[in-house]
Design an enzyme around this catalytic site. Structure first.
Site, PDB file in Angstrom:
ATOM      1  N   ASP A   1      -3.162  14.034 -61.082  1.00 23.11           N
ATOM      2  CA  ASP A   1      -2.420  15.093 -61.764  1.00 23.11           C
ATOM      3  C   ASP A   1      -2.183  16.279 -60.818  1.00 23.11           C
ATOM      4  OD1 ASP A   1      -1.372  16.775 -63.658  1.00 23.11           O
ATOM      5  OD2 ASP A   1      -3.013  16.555 -65.089  1.00 23.11           O
TER       6      ASP A   1
ATOM      7  N   ASP B   1       3.771  17.917 -70.734  1.00 24.22           N
ATOM      8  CA  ASP B   1       2.909  17.369 -71.790  1.00 24.22           C
ATOM      9  C   ASP B   1       3.690  17.300 -73.105  1.00 24.22           C
ATOM     10  OD1 ASP B   1       1.202  17.663 -69.699  1.00 24.22           O
ATOM     11  OD2 ASP B   1      -0.401  18.601 -70.862  1.00 24.22           O
TER      12      ASP B   1
HETATM   13  C1  GLA Z   1      -2.143  18.093 -67.594  1.00 27.54           C
HETATM   14  C2  GLA Z   1      -1.719  16.670 -67.935  1.00 27.54           C
HETATM   15  C3  GLA Z   1      -2.411  16.227 -69.219  1.00 27.54           C
HETATM   16  C4  GLA Z   1      -3.898  16.320 -69.053  1.00 27.54           C
HETATM   17  C5  GLA Z   1      -4.302  17.729 -68.636  1.00 27.54           C
HETATM   18  C6  GLA Z   1      -5.771  17.813 -68.245  1.00 27.54           C
HETATM   19  O1  GLA Z   1      -1.700  19.013 -68.534  1.00 27.54           O
HETATM   20  O2  GLA Z   1      -0.331  16.586 -68.067  1.00 27.54           O
HETATM   21  O3  GLA Z   1      -2.025  14.907 -69.556  1.00 27.54           O
HETATM   22  O4  GLA Z   1      -4.327  15.389 -68.102  1.00 27.54           O
HETATM   23  O5  GLA Z   1      -3.560  18.161 -67.502  1.00 27.54           O
HETATM   24  O6  GLA Z   1      -6.136  19.093 -67.858  1.00 27.54           O
END
Ligand code: GLA
Length: 517
Positions: free
Chosen positions: A265, A329
């Site tokens: 990520d 997200d």
């Molecule tokens: C980002 C990702 C999420 C999750 C969070 C964890 O927002 O897109 O899917 O993994 O980080 O902190």
């Protein structure tokens, strides 16, 4: 669970002039979700064995192999497999195949499952070529349920429930930890604060994860696979230790712990990339990790999470990714699923076996509000929309990763997650993302070509009232007599000559598979 109302699906045949006997919906208006109005569309699995799961499975010669045969029906079931290479062995009572992936080649297996009530048989092609994720990954990820509250216990429980609930019997097999398993420089929970690395620079899990190797062992013993998360930045999105300048060391440790999946990520890596907005800068950390993962002594799926930057769908596969988030997200806003799905479908050309566009997780059942990292509550989503959600993801050939609280899985949520006719659309070996055909207003039709020549079709209604949606054979590029099967109700609707018309509930879907007679 009560079945308190049902919807009217008026099928208009062009071959035979009659209305199929169907349920009636009443007003057709959307209803907020509550346990009382969550209609169960799909009949309960039969007691006789039904083999499910992918028809093709990719793995790398010489690396560890683990595959639990998905099969519904009353246990005990006895499994047999014809054509199994000598490097693999089958546990006939659990259906778990394990061992070492054989040398490069295609292995055609015939799987048989038998219990006192009946039997079933299904083909599976093991393709030992180094190409992984030949069908979209399926599983669970903790994020939208447990956020920074995740513990080893919750992950084990998720694995238990994946088996006990029957999810694994329709193909779910990854049990994935997201952020917050490591230590953070600062956090409200003192038990998640501690040394970030040991003297050798090895990353340290926080006190809620006492033994990572034991945890993956627990998951593997069930025939399931384990996933882990980190960031190429100094810190993850949740403010926990990232892999910056320890990329290879961390990946090696993840492999030694026994993980089979890595979500990588972007998060704080933006600070490292600085003002460099070039394609190379976007690709750099992922290309690096993609190369590292290929050199591991075990197969690890690589899940890119960088929210679609630099049109990741165009290069995610090239840098070693097996799936990549195409946007930010998903969070939890009603109707956003339709927007995200429609946007994701624009990248249809980039979806193929081993390389999947990822519109984010399935958030139904008990989930915690993302903006507050909330404690799980029952998703305030109309029942019909939950079926639409799952249908969209399957038609897009998206990874099917459930992200709700597994300890609270209810009959309705399981019904939405576990219909093997619907999942087969997602797992089709052709790996196509459906084409979207727009309709006036907010409705649309999605059409996905299936490997057997049939078409999977979803009629979607984003509006607040029931509508009639029609699709004709010209639009589907088919002709003649076609057998239409309602996938959610697992019911053949008859033979149709020129078109298919259905009443689609508010926020909902009618999903069919159309096969030449
Ligand atoms: C980002 C990702 C999420 C999750 C969070 C964890 O927002 O897109 O899917 O993994 O980080 O902190």
């Amino acid at each position: 669970m009560k079945k308190s109302f049902s919807f009217g699906l008026v099928y208009i045949f062009t071959m035979a002039v009659f209305l199929t006997p169907t349920n009636t919906l009443g007003s057709g208006k959307s209803q907020p979700a509550s346990p009382e109005n969550m209609e169960i569309y799909t009949p309960a699995p039969k007691s006789t064995p039904r083999l499910n799961g992918p028809l093709v499975y990719g793995c790398t010669p010489g690396k560890p192999f683990l595959f639990r045969i998905p099969c519904q029906g009353d246990r005990p079931i006895t499994f047999t497999v014809k054509g199994l290479p000598a490097t693999l062995k089958l546990d006939p009572s659990t259906g778990i195949i394990s061992g070492k992936t054989p040398e490069k080649g295609v292995y055609d297996l015939t799987i048989k499952a038998k219990n006192p009530k009946g039997k079933d048989s299904r083909e599976l092609k093991i393709i030992a070529s180094g190409k992984l994720a030949l069908t979209p990954p399926m599983g669970w990820n903790h994020w939208y349920a447990h956020y920074d509250r995740i513990t080893d216990k919750m992950v084990r429980e998720a694995a238990d429930v994946m088996i006990k609930s029957g999810m694994a019997d329709v193909g779910y097999d990854y049990v994935n930890i997201d952020d917050c398993w490591m230590n953070a420089p600062k956090n409200n929970d003192p038990k998640r604060v501690g040394p970030l690395r040991d003297d050798q620079g090895n990353i340290l899990p926080n006190t809620y994860f006492p033994d990572m190797k034991a945890l993956t062992g627990y998951i593997h013993d069930k025939g399931l696979k384990a996933g882990i998360y980190t960031s190429p930045g100094t810190l993850t999105c949740g403010g926990f230790t990232g892999a910056w300048q320890h990329e290879e060391q961390d990946a090696r440790l993840f492999a030694a712990w026994g993980f089979d999946f890595l979500k990588y990520d972007w998060c704080s890596y933006g600070k490292i990339a600085g003002n460099d907005k070039s394609l190379e800068a976007f690709q750099k950390p992922f290309r690096q990790m993609g190369t590292i993962l290929k050199s591991m002594d075990r197969d690890m799926l690589f899940n890119l999470c960088q929210y679609g930057m630099g049109d990741v769908w165009k290069w995610g596969g090239e840098v070693g990714g097996h799936c990549w988030r195409t946007s930010g997200d998903l969070g939890f806003e009603l109707d956003r699923i339709f927007e995200v799905a429609l946007k994701n479908s624009e990248y249809k050309a980039f979806s193929k076996p081993g390389e999947w566009n990822d519109p984010d997780y399935i958030q139904i059942g008990w989930i915690g509000n993302a903006s507050k990292m909330g404690i799980p509550e029952l998703a305030p989503m109309p029942a019909a929309m939950q079926y639409a959600y799952m249908s969209l993801w399957c038609l897009m050939a998206a990874p099917l990763i459930y992200s709700g609280d597994m300890s609270k899985l209810d009959e309705f949520t399981l019904n939405v997650l576990c219909n093997p006719d619907v999942i087969e659309v997602d797992q089709d070996p052709l790996g196509e993302c459906a084409l979207v055909i727009k309709r006036p207003d907010t409705n649309f039709v999605m059409v996905k070509n299936m490997a057997d020549g049939s078409k999977a079709v979803g009629l979607f209604n984003r509006g607040k009232n029931e509508v009639t949606i029609s699709v004709d054979w010209k639009e589907l590029q088919i002709s003649d007599k076609q057998i239409v099967r309602d996938l959610w109700h697992q019911k053949d609707l008859g033979v149709f000559g020129q078109k298919f018309i259905a009443n689609v509930p508010a926020h909902g879907v009618v999903m069919v598979r159309i096969t030449k007679k």
